[in-house]
Design an enzyme around this catalytic site. Structure first.
Site, PDB file in Angstrom:
ATOM      1  N   LYS A   1     -64.736  54.413 -15.705  1.00 57.85           N
ATOM      2  CA  LYS A   1     -65.639  55.478 -16.135  1.00 57.85           C
ATOM      3  C   LYS A   1     -66.817  55.730 -16.414  1.00 57.85           C
ATOM      4  O   LYS A   1     -67.138  56.789 -16.383  1.00 57.85           O
ATOM      5  CB  LYS A   1     -64.305  56.125 -17.111  1.00 57.85           C
ATOM      6  CG  LYS A   1     -62.852  56.196 -16.540  1.00 57.85           C
ATOM      7  CD  LYS A   1     -62.886  57.985 -16.034  1.00 57.85           C
ATOM      8  CE  LYS A   1     -61.407  58.464 -15.443  1.00 57.85           C
ATOM      9  NZ  LYS A   1     -61.278  59.557 -14.950  1.00 57.85           N
TER      10      LYS A   1
ATOM     11  N   SER B   1     -63.373  59.543 -19.976  1.00 56.37           N
ATOM     12  CA  SER B   1     -61.767  59.071 -20.930  1.00 56.37           C
ATOM     13  C   SER B   1     -62.673  58.968 -22.132  1.00 56.37           C
ATOM     14  O   SER B   1     -63.691  58.006 -22.204  1.00 56.37           O
ATOM     15  CB  SER B   1     -60.737  58.039 -20.019  1.00 56.37           C
ATOM     16  OG  SER B   1     -60.548  57.575 -21.384  1.00 56.37           O
TER      17      SER B   1
ATOM     18  N   TYR C   1     -60.362  50.394 -15.111  1.00 58.88           N
ATOM     19  CA  TYR C   1     -60.670  51.894 -15.011  1.00 58.88           C
ATOM     20  C   TYR C   1     -61.926  52.361 -16.699  1.00 58.88           C
ATOM     21  O   TYR C   1     -62.055  52.803 -15.375  1.00 58.88           O
ATOM     22  CB  TYR C   1     -58.909  52.112 -16.578  1.00 58.88           C
ATOM     23  CG  TYR C   1     -59.175  53.796 -16.073  1.00 58.88           C
ATOM     24  CD1 TYR C   1     -58.655  54.068 -15.321  1.00 58.88           C
ATOM     25  CD2 TYR C   1     -59.398  54.263 -17.581  1.00 58.88           C
ATOM     26  CE1 TYR C   1     -58.730  56.233 -16.197  1.00 58.88           C
ATOM     27  CE2 TYR C   1     -58.607  55.049 -18.425  1.00 58.88           C
ATOM     28  CZ  TYR C   1     -58.933  56.404 -17.101  1.00 58.88           C
ATOM     29  OH  TYR C   1     -58.479  58.053 -17.379  1.00 58.88           O
TER      30      TYR C   1
HETATM   31  N1  LIG Z   1     -53.897  62.446 -18.863  1.00 60.01           N
HETATM   32  C1  LIG Z   1     -54.933  61.404 -19.775  1.00 60.01           C
HETATM   33  O1  LIG Z   1     -54.282  61.365 -20.538  1.00 60.01           O
HETATM   34  C2  LIG Z   1     -56.545  61.402 -19.610  1.00 60.01           C
HETATM   35  C3  LIG Z   1     -56.908  61.151 -20.391  1.00 60.01           C
HETATM   36  C4  LIG Z   1     -58.232  61.273 -20.172  1.00 60.01           C
HETATM   37  C5  LIG Z   1     -59.168  61.252 -18.945  1.00 60.01           C
HETATM   38  N2  LIG Z   1     -58.155  61.564 -18.316  1.00 60.01           N
HETATM   39  C6  LIG Z   1     -58.936  61.232 -17.188  1.00 60.01           C
HETATM   40  O2  LIG Z   1     -58.571  63.218 -16.129  1.00 60.01           O
HETATM   41  C7  LIG Z   1     -58.127  62.763 -14.441  1.00 60.01           C
HETATM   42  C8  LIG Z   1     -56.546  63.357 -13.738  1.00 60.01           C
HETATM   43  O3  LIG Z   1     -55.698  62.529 -15.124  1.00 60.01           O
HETATM   44  P1  LIG Z   1     -53.793  63.466 -14.722  1.00 60.01           P
HETATM   45  O4  LIG Z   1     -53.172  62.387 -15.531  1.00 60.01           O
HETATM   46  O5  LIG Z   1     -54.432  64.374 -14.471  1.00 60.01           O
HETATM   47  O6  LIG Z   1     -53.900  61.944 -13.493  1.00 60.01           O
HETATM   48  P2  LIG Z   1     -53.251  62.242 -12.739  1.00 60.01           P
HETATM   49  O7  LIG Z   1     -52.395  60.452 -12.109  1.00 60.01           O
HETATM   50  O8  LIG Z   1     -51.206  63.423 -12.989  1.00 60.01           O
HETATM   51  O9  LIG Z   1     -53.936  62.724 -11.486  1.00 60.01           O
HETATM   52  C9  LIG Z   1     -54.571  62.254 -10.160  1.00 60.01           C
HETATM   53  C10 LIG Z   1     -54.449  63.199  -9.557  1.00 60.01           C
HETATM   54  O10 LIG Z   1     -55.356  62.432  -8.136  1.00 60.01           O
HETATM   55  C11 LIG Z   1     -55.203  62.153  -7.013  1.00 60.01           C
HETATM   56  N3  LIG Z   1     -55.718  61.308  -6.625  1.00 60.01           N
HETATM   57  C12 LIG Z   1     -55.423  60.127  -6.343  1.00 60.01           C
HETATM   58  N4  LIG Z   1     -56.860  59.317  -5.714  1.00 60.01           N
HETATM   59  C13 LIG Z   1     -56.860  60.391  -4.945  1.00 60.01           C
HETATM   60  C14 LIG Z   1     -57.996  60.275  -3.820  1.00 60.01           C
HETATM   61  N5  LIG Z   1     -58.677  59.129  -3.375  1.00 60.01           N
HETATM   62  N6  LIG Z   1     -58.339  61.139  -3.636  1.00 60.01           N
HETATM   63  C15 LIG Z   1     -57.760  62.394  -3.080  1.00 60.01           C
HETATM   64  N7  LIG Z   1     -56.977  62.543  -4.896  1.00 60.01           N
HETATM   65  C16 LIG Z   1     -56.847  61.439  -5.632  1.00 60.01           C
HETATM   66  C17 LIG Z   1     -54.154  62.623  -6.789  1.00 60.01           C
HETATM   67  O11 LIG Z   1     -52.803  62.342  -5.944  1.00 60.01           O
HETATM   68  C18 LIG Z   1     -53.258  62.895  -8.500  1.00 60.01           C
HETATM   69  O12 LIG Z   1     -52.671  63.865  -8.181  1.00 60.01           O
HETATM   70  C19 LIG Z   1     -58.166  61.456 -14.356  1.00 60.01           C
HETATM   71  O13 LIG Z   1     -59.432  61.559 -13.593  1.00 60.01           O
HETATM   72  C20 LIG Z   1     -57.981  61.094 -15.449  1.00 60.01           C
HETATM   73  O14 LIG Z   1     -58.338  59.435 -15.684  1.00 60.01           O
HETATM   74  C21 LIG Z   1     -56.561  61.488 -18.039  1.00 60.01           C
END
Ligand SMILES: NC(=O)c1ccc[n+]([C@@H]2O[C@H](COP(=O)([O-])OP(=O)(O)OC[C@H]3O[C@@H](n4cnc5c(N)ncnc54)[C@H](O)[C@@H]3O)[C@@H](O)[C@H]2O)c1
Length: 333
Positions: free
Chosen positions: A149, A121, A145
């Site tokens: 990362k 991130s 967080y």
């Molecule tokens: N959305 C953003 O703006 C953004 C920006 C930068 C980085 N990210 C990173 O991208 C990734 C996805 O983000 P997102 O927005 O889709 O998040 P999200 O919360 O919608 O999805 C995360 C998924 O991980 C699953 N999960 C959580 N803990 C788990 C575990 N212990 N075992 C198996 N599955 C598990 C959840 O059920 C969920 O479906 C994350 O790592 C997030 O930190 C997101």
């Protein structure tokens, strides 16, 4: 190509997985389904799709999944995925975002999968005075967080060698519609305000925030699946479409949804502010985001209007609210 997507039922995953399938790849999703399985409903009948309900903290289950199928790549999205939800239970966050991550990366390499794409991130940079935040800068994560990362990037880089290509994706804040919708991300929040609340509420306003349309992030993951390992392995890439202040984002939302709306400014102590450079991905990989933030705003506004988000106040659209209500789904202590 066979791809294992962890967290594939999440906001980003449920846009990424259909795109993988469209390209003829086989996609296996492993997800503990904190937000349910319906976001992947449309993939169920697709050839090459498999959904495995599982928690990444369960090393035995992860090990057998890696033995059952021979993957060409892993895209690791699963996480406690923002600052406030990571603070809810620091021990749980350590288990998922650090311990399970370390074990997963090692197991993936051990099983001979040649490529690992890691959802890091842009928050790993912290608050920066530099006019352009590029990948060369030392990381300065401020929150739990962001610290995990950043730690994950180091673990991955140490594993990289001639047979194992690891890449960290430092994504800006994502926006746009997804079947697993998040209304806790800046542009999506502002759009929901504009469509439903008769006013756009802005916390602070002057902080610069990098943003990215969800489909552009998906494009970037697809590009990294094929990118030359000699160029990408052991490295991190910023992905960003536009840097704008929160107030400018609110003005963009207003102009796109309803130019008559008032913007209300509320003081905040969240002053994270940085201008993310996307030059490395552009210069070295030829990657340029193709969607505007207005497209994301229009998509979210349309989904709010046409019933795809029937109850926008539902806590499932806001990670921290949902986790507090359903601690059993995430393993909160
Ligand atoms: N959305 C953003 O703006 C953004 C920006 C930068 C980085 N990210 C990173 O991208 C990734 C996805 O983000 P997102 O927005 O889709 O998040 P999200 O919360 O919608 O999805 C995360 C998924 O991980 C699953 N999960 C959580 N803990 C788990 C575990 N212990 N075992 C198996 N599955 C598990 C959840 O059920 C969920 O479906 C994350 O790592 C997030 O930190 C997101």
């Amino acid at each position: 190509m066979r791809v294992l997507v962890t967290g594939g039922a999440g906001y980003i995953g449920s846009r990424l997985v259909p795109r993988l399938l469209e390209r003829g790849a086989a996609a296996t999703v492993v997800d503990s389904l904190v937000y349910g399985a319906t976001p992947l409903e449309a993939c169920r009948e697709a050839s090459g799709f498999r959904l495995v309900e599982g928690d990444l903290r369960d090393r035995r289950a992860v090990g057998s999944l890696l033995r059952e199928e021979s993957f060409d790549a892993v895209i690791h999205l699963a996480a406690i995925s923002n600052d406030p939800s990571s603070e809810l239970d620091p021990e749980l966050t350590r288990e998922v975002n650090s311990e399970a991550l370390r074990a997963l990366m090692a197991a993936v390499k051990e099983s001979g999968v040649p490529r690992f794409l890691y959802a890091s991130s842009a928050s790993v940079y912290g608050v920066r005075a530099e006019p352009e935040v590029s990948e060369e800068l030392a990381l300065s994560p401020l929150t739990l967080y962001a610290r995990y990362k950043a730690e994950g990037e180091g673990i991955l880089n140490d594993l990289c060698d001639a047979d194992f290509c690891g890449v960290s994706v430092r994504a800006a804040t994502v926006c746009g519609y997804s079947p697993r919708m998040r209304l806790d991300l800046t542009v999506n929040i502002l759009t929901e305000h504009a469509v439903r609340r008769g006013a756009i509420r802005v916390f602070g306003g002057s902080q610069l925030r990098p943003n990215l349309h969800i489909d552009d992030l998906v494009d970037f993951y697809l590009l990294l699946l094929e990118a030359d390992a000699a160029v990408v392995s052991g490295r991190a890439f910023n992905v960003c479409a536009a840097n704008a202040s929160v107030l400018e984002l609110a003005e963009l939302v207003r102009a796109t949804v309803n130019p008559e709306l008032p913007i209300e400014r509320v003081p905040t102590d969240d002053l994270r502010s940085y201008h993310l450079s996307a030059r490395r991905a552009s210069d070295e990989l030829g990657f340029r985001p193709r969607r505007s933030l207005q497209e994301a705003i229009r998509e979210v506004a349309a989904a709010l209007a046409d019933g795809r988000l029937p109850d926008p106040d539902h806590p499932i659209y806001r990670n921290v609210e949902w986790m507090k209500l359903h601690p059993e789904r995430v393993g909160l202590g």
